[in-house]
Every structure is written in C-alpha cells, then in structure tokens.
Design a protein around this motif. Structure first.
Motif, short mmCIF file in Angstrom:
data_model
loop_
_atom_site.label_atom_id
_atom_site.label_comp_id
_atom_site.label_asym_id
_atom_site.label_seq_id
_atom_site.Cartn_x
_atom_site.Cartn_y
_atom_site.Cartn_z
N ILE A 35 4.45 -5.72 -10.51
CA ILE A 35 5.62 -5.20 -11.21
C ILE A 35 5.74 -3.72 -10.87
O ILE A 35 4.78 -2.96 -10.99
CB ILE A 35 5.50 -5.39 -12.73
N LYS A 36 6.95 -3.33 -10.44
CA LYS A 36 7.18 -1.93 -10.08
C LYS A 36 7.45 -1.10 -11.34
O LYS A 36 7.69 -1.64 -12.42
CB LYS A 36 8.35 -1.85 -9.10
N LYS A 37 7.40 0.20 -11.19
CA LYS A 37 7.62 1.10 -12.33
C LYS A 37 9.01 0.95 -12.94
O LYS A 37 9.22 1.28 -14.11
CB LYS A 37 7.41 2.56 -11.88
N ASN A 38 9.96 0.41 -12.16
CA ASN A 38 11.30 0.20 -12.70
C ASN A 38 11.41 -1.11 -13.48
O ASN A 38 12.49 -1.51 -13.91
CB ASN A 38 12.34 0.24 -11.59
N GLY A 39 10.27 -1.81 -13.60
CA GLY A 39 10.24 -3.06 -14.35
C GLY A 39 10.60 -4.28 -13.53
O GLY A 39 10.59 -5.41 -14.05
N GLN A 40 10.94 -4.10 -12.27
CA GLN A 40 11.33 -5.21 -11.41
C GLN A 40 10.14 -5.70 -10.58
O GLN A 40 9.16 -4.98 -10.39
CB GLN A 40 12.48 -4.80 -10.49
N GLY A 41 10.27 -6.95 -10.08
CA GLY A 41 9.16 -7.58 -9.38
C GLY A 41 9.05 -7.17 -7.92
O GLY A 41 10.01 -6.76 -7.28
N LEU A 42 7.83 -7.33 -7.41
CA LEU A 42 7.53 -7.15 -5.99
C LEU A 42 7.05 -8.52 -5.48
O LEU A 42 6.03 -9.03 -5.94
CB LEU A 42 6.46 -6.09 -5.79
N TYR A 43 7.81 -9.12 -4.55
CA TYR A 43 7.58 -10.51 -4.16
C TYR A 43 7.11 -10.62 -2.71
O TYR A 43 7.43 -9.77 -1.87
CB TYR A 43 8.87 -11.33 -4.30
N THR A 44 6.39 -11.69 -2.44
CA THR A 44 6.14 -12.11 -1.07
C THR A 44 6.01 -13.63 -1.05
O THR A 44 6.12 -14.29 -2.09
CB THR A 44 4.89 -11.45 -0.48
N ASN B 219 0.83 -1.22 0.00
CA ASN B 219 0.00 0.00 0.00
C ASN B 219 0.86 1.25 0.00
O ASN B 219 0.51 2.26 -0.62
CB ASN B 219 -0.93 -0.01 1.21
N LYS B 220 2.00 1.20 0.69
CA LYS B 220 2.90 2.35 0.71
C LYS B 220 3.46 2.61 -0.69
O LYS B 220 3.50 3.77 -1.15
CB LYS B 220 4.03 2.08 1.70
N LEU B 221 3.91 1.57 -1.39
CA LEU B 221 4.42 1.73 -2.75
C LEU B 221 3.32 2.18 -3.70
O LEU B 221 3.56 2.96 -4.65
CB LEU B 221 5.04 0.42 -3.24
N LEU B 222 2.09 1.67 -3.47
CA LEU B 222 0.95 2.07 -4.30
C LEU B 222 0.67 3.56 -4.16
O LEU B 222 0.45 4.27 -5.15
CB LEU B 222 -0.27 1.24 -3.92
#
Length: 760
Positions: free
Chosen positions: A579-588, A516-519
């Motif tokens: 997927i983040k704006k830098n094209g890299q993944g967000l994992y959990t 939510n913070k990244l969003l």
C-alpha cells in the motif's frame, strides 16, 4: 543339363514378364493424367503416372490381382490384372463433388467434417452470406456454446473460458493485438470468408500458446473459377453502411484475387446523461489481395496480404477545477498481415509446406481539449509478430499419416505503458502428430508440441483424439489434451500508474526495480507480501476432456451431445503487494488461481417440411474458482447484511465465476427454397442470469443483487435471389428492440440492414 538351363531361363523370363506391368491413364477425352496414384490392393506397393500418364509397376503380379487408380478430381477405379494384356489403358471419369464439408483446423490436414477425429464445428459461406452477417461478432453470437462478452472489447468465450484463451486464426495464421487479453471481434469482416471452423478444447499440441480454450479459424475464399466479380452494398440503422467488392482472375499458372471492404456507423448512445457515446462513430477499410503461382500440379507459391485500418471518434468529459471539460477522443487502429506459403509434393507419400508470416498491430489514442485543441493524453501500442515454419506430411500407407513441423517466432511490443527495456520474446517449437485409421470405423490422431520460450519455462503440450463410427448414422468423438498460454509482455513489463486514482501496476519482471525505487523515495506505507517471494511467471496451463456423440438420420434429423471439463492451473492475476502512502495499491502479476469449467452442450437440427428447418442448441455451464470454493467451505468468506451483521458465505451462496451464464442457448426457424431463391430465418439468442458486479466488495459472486437478469435477443434475416447474378437482403438484429447498457453487454435496440449483391 542344357534342358535344365533352358527351363530355368524360360521360368525367369516368365517371372520378369509378370513383374513388368505398364500402362497409361487418360481422362474421358483421352488426355493423359499425371500424378495418378497406382496401388496394388492388399499391399503398400505402388507408383504414380508421369506427365504423359504412363505408369510402370515392378511387382510380381498374379492373375486377378486388383490394382487401384486414384487422383484428385477423378473418380477412383480398380482393375484386375490380366497377364495377357501387356499395356493397359485406364480411363478415369471426372469426379462430381458432393456438398460434403471439408475442414482442416483440427488436424492441419484436409478431412471430411463427418469423419474428422477432432470434433470441429463449421459455419459455411452459404450461411454467412444468406444471413447477412456484418462482422465476426454477429456470426459467433448465434452459435451454441459460444458467448460474446464485453471486456475491453467484444471477445469470444468458449466453454466458460475467457477470450484471452481462444486463438483466432486467419487462413491458419494467428491474429494479434489483444486489448487486456481480448481480440476485438468486430475487426474481422466475414464477406470474403469461405468458412469458419471452430475447435473447442485445447489445441496447443498444434498451435501453441493462446489455444488453451480452443481455436477459431477464418478461412478466406479463393474461387476455383476462371474469373469472378462480386459487389455488395448495405445500409442500415445509425447511418451504418458497408460496401465491398471481390475480384478474381486466373491467367495461365497465376491466380489472383482482390477483396475490398469499407464500413462505418455514427455509433449509438444508451446513456443520455453522458456526453460519450456507448459505441463510438467509426469507419474502416479492409484490403486483401492474394496471388498464387502453380509451378506444376503439386507445387505452388501463395502470397496473402491483409490491410485493415479503422478510425474512431467520440467525446469524453473530465472535471478540472470543479468544472466539466470536454475532450475529443480520437482513436486509430491498423492491422497488417503478410504471409508467404510454398506447398510442394516430393513424392506420392510426402508433401510439405514452408510458411513465412509477419504481422503488425498498431493503435493510438488521442485525447485533446475540444476548446483550444491542446493535448490532454496520448497513448500508443505497437506490436510486431514474425513466424517462420516448416511442416511435412508423410503418408506411410493408407492407414497411417504422420505430420510434423518446426518453427521460430519473434514478438516485440513498443507501447507507452510497457518498459522500453522490455526484451523481444523469442520462441522455438517442434510438433509431431500421427493419425492411424485401423478400420473404417475408427480414426485416431495423437500428437504433442514442444515450445521453448525466452521468458518462461519450456512446455510440452500433448493431445489425443478419436472418432468411432460403428454405424453411418452414429459417431463418437473423444479428445483429451493439454493447452497453455504464455505470459504477455504486459504481464512481464507493464509500467502503469493511474494519474487520477494513484494506484500502480508493474510487470513481474520489472516489479522489484520499481518497488525498491518507491521504497527509497518513501512512498511505501506497508508491505502486504514479501517482494522476495515473487517468482518467475509460469505459463497458464490446462487439461481438458471432451466427449461427444452425434446421431444423423438421413438429412432430416441430426443431433449431438458434448460433455466437457477444463481444469486450468497457474492463472495469472494482478495482486496487491503493498500500500502506497496515498492509500492506493501497488500491484504485480502472480500465478494464483486454479479454476475448472464443466458442462453439457447439445444441438439438434430437424427438417420439418421440404423447405422448413429448425435448429436449437443449449449449454449448461459450471465455472468455479477452486481456491475460492475451498475457502468458502472453510468459512473464510463473509458479506455484510442490510442489518449490518456479517453473514458467513455458504457453498450454496457461491455463484462461481463472474460473467458466465449457467444456462444459454439458441433456436432458429428457417425457410430455404432454392428453387424460388428465398431464404428467411428467425434466430433467438438466449442467455440466463450471470454475475457482473461485486456489489458487497468481498471479491466473489455470492448475492442475488450481483447478478444481471437473463435476456433473449431475436434476429431476422431475409435473402431473395432475383436471378443468378442479383440478390436482395434484409437483416434485423434485436427484432424486439431490447436496450441494455453495462452489465458486460450493450444492446442498442433494433438495428435494420438492407443490402444488394451482384455476382458475375
């Protein structure tokens, strides 16, 4: 009437006289023996001798009834009741112990190796010392069905299950400090070990989490002699060295020992194009004092302290402003364990233990610029583990033994990549086990353990094992049980973003907060999985079956065959959520996979001549991700061919789980002549091809180019006893000088060790 009363009185007097039988138990020199078990044969009635060796039996004995006398350290004896003897003196002879091995890990009770209902493999002190092993890694590499793999350190793979799922114990207490799930095997010295016990298959019914694949128990020595001094010195390739001393002394009711060990090496490099060494330079020290106080024959208090410290040094290189910059890589590891153990016996039928255990595992890593010395990166990991446990053994009769226990565990981690808000983990457990020996041919043990955990749902882990021995030369073992592994604090509270690449991994508990913070910050480009569907992590769990048969023909021939199957569910894995704006993944972390491993293990030991022995072992392993297999069958996996076309993956293409060999084994030829004090052994470690790299990027093992070739490594050991106090030793690892870098295995070429030992 008077005559009748007199007759009744005389009869009662006779009965009373028969029920009052007493005597004294003494040793060969006539000294009284306390705590001798006195049992009326064919009944459950018995008593024990007091400190003066006196026993009293209040039981209606008949002439010819058998009474047995037994005590640890003495040969058992049976006598027949004679009413004419009012006071019996029983003389017991000292017991001459055979070399039969005794194990404890499988049932938490002492059992002869050949009789234990839970199949246990044992590596003796004699083998460890004669082969000149340096650390636990070298020992386990030469065992059947065990594979040492490099995955964030050297870990042990049992029956195809990763190192994450094997519990390593030191004197029955858990070792902590897993790096990405792996406990580094080279942390453990073996010079002061009495034996190593290995139980394959889940053992969570006794030991809880992390015993899903099995247990490796390192049992340190505590000699039963008045005093002992042992010194050892070793030197070898890569400027390696090892020095240790073992001191032991008994004085009155006290027994104490002190083991000191230090070893190190300058490391080695298999990649000349890189400034970093493949294996870094290191030096370490181990200090292990132990003290025992015996209140009496049945009650004692033991204190065991283990301190291990290691320093590593290496170089690293990075690119800054289009130029290469050299960094000094300095790592430190500290492992401290303290245990307090009270053992007591309240009666002949009830014994108990109270144990307190505390452990701290600490690492720190410093990356500083070689020029200028400024800090580039710093990270640390600080784990604490506390356990209190009470257990008891109730001997109901000679065929029924109940073991039970309860305890509490508290665990905490303070690390740079773990959220500071991470709560401590608290867990409570209760276990119950019952062993039933209905005949001399059958031994059955069953039990279960209940674990309450503050971070996931409670678990009940059952297990039942049996040994059937229809003949002295033939034995069957069968074991069915469930195991589990609790989510780690990393999987729950990880907070990591790779500074160079930019991907992020968060724990399952704190993921929604950071998502939510990244969003809100506008860093999320697209969502792959609805975060609201993220459930609380469950423990990984398994069901396992092991069936073994052993055949022994005198001391000259022994063979075994073990069939196994492990079904593992709810495997925890990191999965991209967005997927983040830098094209890299967000994992959990999710509970995703279900896998199985199955196969055959076989061993054989033969005495070819008086002093020449041969042994060999083989494992066939089939390790499969069931969800991947289902998708392969459904035609959902493809790979890109050299011509640029997509090819559907077939079931025959799918190679199973990475980093597993379908075929592996070992072979040893040994010469052991104790008369001349010479031992020599040539050991081969054989490993078939295994998948190590997803070259085509489809996430599965499906192409020939993704396999590493199989290999064989040969080791040689030579030990020569000069006299009762002095011995010389030579060990050559990788005799044929094979070199291998990467592919989840590092072989540095030939390594030669030479050592000398002194014992008094």
């Amino acid at each position: 009437m008077k005559k009748l009363i007199i007759s009744i009185f005389i009869s009662l007097t006779g009965i009373i006289a028969q029920t009052r039988f007493q005597g004294r138990v003494v040793d060969a020199a006539g000294n009284p023996i306390p705590d001798v078990n006195v049992l009326v044969a064919g009944t459950s009635y018995g008593t024990s001798s007091d400190k003066n060796g006196i026993f009293k039996l209040d039981y209606p004995l008949k002439s010819g009834d058998e009474i047995s006398f037994s005590c640890i350290g003495f040969e058992a004896k049976t006598v027949k009741y004679n009413p004419s003897i009012n006071f019996l003196t029983v003389r017991l002879q000292p017991k001459e112990y055979s070399s039969e091995a005794v194990v404890v890990t499988g049932t938490r009770n002492l059992k002869k190796l050949k009789d234990t209902p839970v199949r246990t493999e044992l590596i003796s002190e004699k083998e460890i010392k004669k082969c000149g092993y340096v650390s636990l890694k070298e020992v386990l590499m030469e065992q059947t069905g065990l594979a040492v793999i490099n995955n964030h350190g050297s870990g042990i793979q049992i029956q195809g299950l990763d190192p994450d799922y094997t519990l390593i114990l030191i004197d029955g207490e858990p070792a902590i400090g897993r790096t990405a799930g792996t406990i580094e095997l080279s942390r453990f010295d073996v010079a002061n070990l009495k034996q190593i016990e290995i139980v394959k298959g889940p053992s969570s019914s006794l030991y809880g989490s992390e015993a899903l694949a099995g247990v490796v128990n390192l049992i340190t020595s505590f000699p039963e002699v008045p005093e002992k001094i042992a010194l050892y010195a070793q030197t070898g390739t890569h400027n390696s060295y090892q020095l240790n001393g073992d001191l032991y002394k008994s004085f009155g009711k006290f027994k104490g020992s002190l083991f000191l060990n230090t070893r190190g090496t300058e490391g080695f490099d298999l990649t000349p194009g890189s400034i970093s060494k493949t294996a870094p330079e290191y030096d370490n020290i181990l200090i292990n004092p132990k003290l025992e106080y015996s209140f009496d024959e049945s009650n004692s208090l033991k204190i065991n302290v283990r301190y291990f410290n290691e320093n590593q040094n290496n170089l690293a290189e990075i690119t800054e402003n289009d130029r290469t910059v050299i960094l000094k890589d300095e790592d430190r590891l500290r492992d401290v364990n303290i245990s307090l153990n009270y053992s007591g016996k309240l009666s002949n039928s009830y014994s108990h233990q109270s144990r307190l255990y505390a452990s701290n595992y600490f690492t720190e890593s410093k990356l500083n610029y070689q020029i200028g010395g400024e800090q580039y990166e710093y990270s640390r990991f600080d784990q604490y583990y506390y356990k209190a446990e009470y257990s008891g053994n109730l001997l109901i009769d000679q065929t029924n033994l109940t073991t039970f226990g309860t305890g509490y565990v508290k665990e905490s981690i303070n690390a740079d990549r773990i959220d500071k808000e991470a709560d401590d983990i608290n867990s409570h457990f209760v276990f119950l086990q019952h062993e039933w020996i209905p005949s001399r041919f059958v031994d059955i043990v069953g039990g279960l353990r209940y674990d309450y955990h503050s971070k996931y749902s409670s678990r009940i882990s059952p297990k039942i094992s049996a040994a059937i021995k229809p003949y002295d030369f033939l034995k069957f073992n069968v074991s069915v049980g469930s195991g589990f592994k609790a989510p780690t604090l990393q999987q729950l509270y990880l907070n990591f973003t790779n500074p160079q690449v930019g991907y992020s991994v968060y724990g399952a508990t704190n993921f929604l907060y950071y998502f939510n913070k990244l969003l809100e910050e506008g860093q999320i480009d697209r969502i792959l999985i609805n975060p609201e569907n993220i459930n609380k992590l469950n423990a990984e769990n398994s069901w396992s079956l092991n069936f073994a048969v052993e055949y022994e023909h005198s001391e000259n021939f022994w063979a075994s065959l073990n069939l196994f199957r492990n079904n593992v569910r709810d495997l925890i894995d990191a999965t991209p959520i967005a997927i983040k704006k830098n094209g890299q993944g967000l994992y959990t972390y999710f509970n995703l996979n279900k896998i199985y491993t199955q196969g055959i293990e076989s061993e054989i030991r033969i005495t070819l001549y008086d002093y020449i022995k041969m042994s060999a072992g083989y494992q066939y392993l089939d390790a499969v991700d069931e969800e991947v297999l289902e998708k392969v069958k459904a035609g959902e996996y493809f790979r890109l061919t050299e011509s640029g076309r997509l090819k559907k993956i077939t079931e025959s293409d799918y190679g199973g789980l990475f980093n597993r060999s379908k075929h592996s084994g070992n072979i040893r030829l040994a010469y052991d002549n104790e008369t001349y004090g010479v031992f020599a052994a040539l050991t081969g470690i054989l490993k078939g091809k295994y998948g190590y790299y997803d070259r085509n990027g489809n996430g599965i093992l499906d192409d020939k180019s993704e396999y590493a070739a199989g290999y064989a490594v040969w080791n040689f050991a030579l030990n020569k006893s000069i006299n009762d106090h002095l011995a010389l030793q030579l060990r050559i690892e990788n005799l044929l000088d094979r070199k291998l870098s990467g592919q989840n295995m590092n072989l540095s070429g030939r390594i030669i060790y030479a050592g000398i030992s002194i014992n008094y």
